[in-house]
Design a protein around this motif. Structure first.
Motif, PDB file in Angstrom:
ATOM      1  N   ALA A   1      40.158  34.937  52.489  1.00  0.00           N
ATOM      2  CA  ALA A   1      38.817  34.501  53.051  1.00  0.00           C
ATOM      3  C   ALA A   1      38.652  33.490  53.856  1.00  0.00           C
ATOM      4  O   ALA A   1      37.667  33.297  54.569  1.00  0.00           O
ATOM      5  CB  ALA A   1      37.911  34.257  51.871  1.00  0.00           C
ATOM      6  N   TRP A   2      39.791  32.497  53.838  1.00  0.00           N
ATOM      7  CA  TRP A   2      39.663  31.223  54.540  1.00  0.00           C
ATOM      8  C   TRP A   2      39.970  31.565  56.117  1.00  0.00           C
ATOM      9  O   TRP A   2      40.951  32.323  56.274  1.00  0.00           O
ATOM     10  CB  TRP A   2      40.543  30.253  54.134  1.00  0.00           C
ATOM     11  CG  TRP A   2      40.358  29.438  52.886  1.00  0.00           C
ATOM     12  CD1 TRP A   2      40.367  29.796  51.603  1.00  0.00           C
ATOM     13  CD2 TRP A   2      39.367  28.431  52.653  1.00  0.00           C
ATOM     14  NE1 TRP A   2      39.933  29.213  50.584  1.00  0.00           N
ATOM     15  CE2 TRP A   2      38.880  28.192  51.303  1.00  0.00           C
ATOM     16  CE3 TRP A   2      38.899  27.658  53.673  1.00  0.00           C
ATOM     17  CZ2 TRP A   2      38.105  27.273  50.771  1.00  0.00           C
ATOM     18  CZ3 TRP A   2      38.010  26.673  53.331  1.00  0.00           C
ATOM     19  CH2 TRP A   2      37.933  26.145  51.849  1.00  0.00           C
ATOM     20  N   ARG A   3      39.161  31.147  56.903  1.00  0.00           N
ATOM     21  CA  ARG A   3      39.235  31.416  58.338  1.00  0.00           C
ATOM     22  C   ARG A   3      39.612  30.150  59.027  1.00  0.00           C
ATOM     23  O   ARG A   3      39.049  29.062  59.145  1.00  0.00           O
ATOM     24  CB  ARG A   3      38.141  32.012  59.108  1.00  0.00           C
ATOM     25  CG  ARG A   3      37.600  33.307  58.402  1.00  0.00           C
ATOM     26  CD  ARG A   3      38.340  34.237  58.421  1.00  0.00           C
ATOM     27  NE  ARG A   3      37.870  35.439  57.806  1.00  0.00           N
ATOM     28  CZ  ARG A   3      38.781  36.494  57.566  1.00  0.00           C
ATOM     29  NH1 ARG A   3      40.135  36.270  57.968  1.00  0.00           N
ATOM     30  NH2 ARG A   3      38.303  37.567  56.943  1.00  0.00           N
ATOM     31  N   PHE A   4      40.729  30.175  59.873  1.00  0.00           N
ATOM     32  CA  PHE A   4      41.315  28.891  60.706  1.00  0.00           C
ATOM     33  C   PHE A   4      41.296  29.115  62.020  1.00  0.00           C
ATOM     34  O   PHE A   4      41.826  28.262  62.693  1.00  0.00           O
ATOM     35  CB  PHE A   4      42.890  28.626  60.236  1.00  0.00           C
ATOM     36  CG  PHE A   4      42.781  28.277  58.616  1.00  0.00           C
ATOM     37  CD1 PHE A   4      42.744  27.095  58.167  1.00  0.00           C
ATOM     38  CD2 PHE A   4      43.113  29.512  57.899  1.00  0.00           C
ATOM     39  CE1 PHE A   4      42.951  26.906  56.672  1.00  0.00           C
ATOM     40  CE2 PHE A   4      43.035  29.211  56.434  1.00  0.00           C
ATOM     41  CZ  PHE A   4      43.164  28.037  55.706  1.00  0.00           C
ATOM     42  N   GLU A   5      40.512  30.155  62.610  1.00  0.00           N
ATOM     43  CA  GLU A   5      40.487  30.184  63.979  1.00  0.00           C
ATOM     44  C   GLU A   5      39.659  29.101  64.745  1.00  0.00           C
ATOM     45  O   GLU A   5      38.519  28.868  64.151  1.00  0.00           O
ATOM     46  CB  GLU A   5      39.685  31.943  64.359  1.00  0.00           C
ATOM     47  CG  GLU A   5      40.701  33.027  63.947  1.00  0.00           C
ATOM     48  CD  GLU A   5      40.423  33.231  62.195  1.00  0.00           C
ATOM     49  OE1 GLU A   5      39.526  32.505  61.807  1.00  0.00           O
ATOM     50  OE2 GLU A   5      41.178  34.033  61.903  1.00  0.00           O
TER      51      GLU A   5
ATOM     52  N   ALA B   1      42.468  23.891  62.730  1.00  0.00           N
ATOM     53  CA  ALA B   1      43.940  23.969  63.332  1.00  0.00           C
ATOM     54  C   ALA B   1      44.742  23.132  62.459  1.00  0.00           C
ATOM     55  O   ALA B   1      45.897  23.423  62.281  1.00  0.00           O
ATOM     56  CB  ALA B   1      43.768  23.858  64.663  1.00  0.00           C
ATOM     57  N   ARG B   2      44.479  21.958  62.119  1.00  0.00           N
ATOM     58  CA  ARG B   2      45.150  20.841  61.574  1.00  0.00           C
ATOM     59  C   ARG B   2      45.590  21.123  60.221  1.00  0.00           C
ATOM     60  O   ARG B   2      46.658  21.299  59.658  1.00  0.00           O
ATOM     61  CB  ARG B   2      44.674  19.519  61.627  1.00  0.00           C
ATOM     62  CG  ARG B   2      44.800  18.985  63.105  1.00  0.00           C
ATOM     63  CD  ARG B   2      44.408  17.551  63.261  1.00  0.00           C
ATOM     64  NE  ARG B   2      44.782  17.076  64.662  1.00  0.00           N
ATOM     65  CZ  ARG B   2      44.172  16.332  65.542  1.00  0.00           C
ATOM     66  NH1 ARG B   2      43.080  15.856  65.048  1.00  0.00           N
ATOM     67  NH2 ARG B   2      44.710  16.024  66.723  1.00  0.00           N
ATOM     68  N   ILE B   3      44.515  21.757  59.343  1.00  0.00           N
ATOM     69  CA  ILE B   3      44.704  22.137  58.023  1.00  0.00           C
ATOM     70  C   ILE B   3      45.841  23.491  58.113  1.00  0.00           C
ATOM     71  O   ILE B   3      46.786  23.636  57.184  1.00  0.00           O
ATOM     72  CB  ILE B   3      43.613  22.793  57.083  1.00  0.00           C
ATOM     73  CG1 ILE B   3      42.928  21.443  57.069  1.00  0.00           C
ATOM     74  CG2 ILE B   3      43.667  23.437  55.945  1.00  0.00           C
ATOM     75  CD1 ILE B   3      41.351  21.724  56.324  1.00  0.00           C
TER      76      ILE B   3
END
Length: 229
Positions: A225-229, A114-116
């Protein structure tokens, strides 16, 4: 819409989408998030759609196998910021900070994604606003609202009212690519199409646009492809 599953290892979720405009069955596998969609004519019996899907199972699994693996931001991982991979490290303070080639993220590891994401959105907004202002001045145009989203199929858009939308994931692309997308959308303030005149406007303010477009076609899916959930 409804969902069905292809059995196997792993099982594959498929969304059935009926469309009044569809004249035949068609399958789509999103290279961005792996979502599988089967579009079908509105009155076609579902059993025919399911039979078609079973016939195409090998094709579906092959395309899913060609997608980049999902990546998750965590301490010790490396993530692209403006096209350069930086290490995610523990930090202090209230928000993530890029310092000396490291992305320092405060707090517990479960808060890292979440912070990224917040860092990428903030920095993307600042850089895209600056690039948009610069290109708008160069073309002698104005624009309306500027918003950031996470669309699946485009990197930016421009409405007929002049409102601009950008993907905040562009903050992970090389800075020149981010700038190109801003130039592309600002040029739509002169031409709401992709005609020769439109591309001439883009070339005037971003001469290397063709190379940046190729980068997005070749590498863009790795950003999703990066997942931030």
């Amino acid at each position: 819409m409804s969902d069905i599953y292809l059995d196997g290892d792993p099982p594959v979720q498929v969304t059935l989408r009926r469309s009044a405009r569809a004249r035949r069955l068609s399958l789509r596998v999103s290279r961005l998030d792996g979502r599988v969609t089967l579009s079908m004519p509105k009155r076609l019996p579902e059993r025919e759609a399911v039979a078609f899907l079973r016939e195409k199972e090998d094709w579906v699994r092959k395309h899913l196998g060609n997608r980049p693996e999902d990546r998750h931001p965590e301490f010790g991982a490396r993530i692209p910021v403006l096209g350069r991979e930086v290490e995610i490290c523990p930090g202090t303070g209230r928000r993530a900070v890029l310092r000396d080639g490291r992305l320092e993220v405060p707090g517990a590891e479960d808060r890292v994604p979440a912070r990224i994401k917040a860092f990428l959105k903030l920095e993307a907004g600042l850089r895209l606003r600056a690039a948009t202002d610069r290109y708008a001045a160069a073309l002698g145009v104005s624009y309306g609202r500027l918003s950031l989203r996470d669309p699946r199929s485009r990197w930016g858009s421009c409405t007929s009212e002049g409102n601009l939308m950008y993907s905040w994931r562009l903050m992970m692309a090389p800075e020149a690519v981010l700038d190109y997308v801003a130039a592309h959308e600002v040029a739509h303030r002169l031409e709401m199409n992709h005609s020769e005149r439109f591309w001439a406007h883009v070339a005037r303010i971003c001469p290397d646009h063709a190379g940046h477009r190729r980068w997005l076609h070749a590498e863009g899916e790795t950003l999703h492809a990066w997942r931030f959930e």
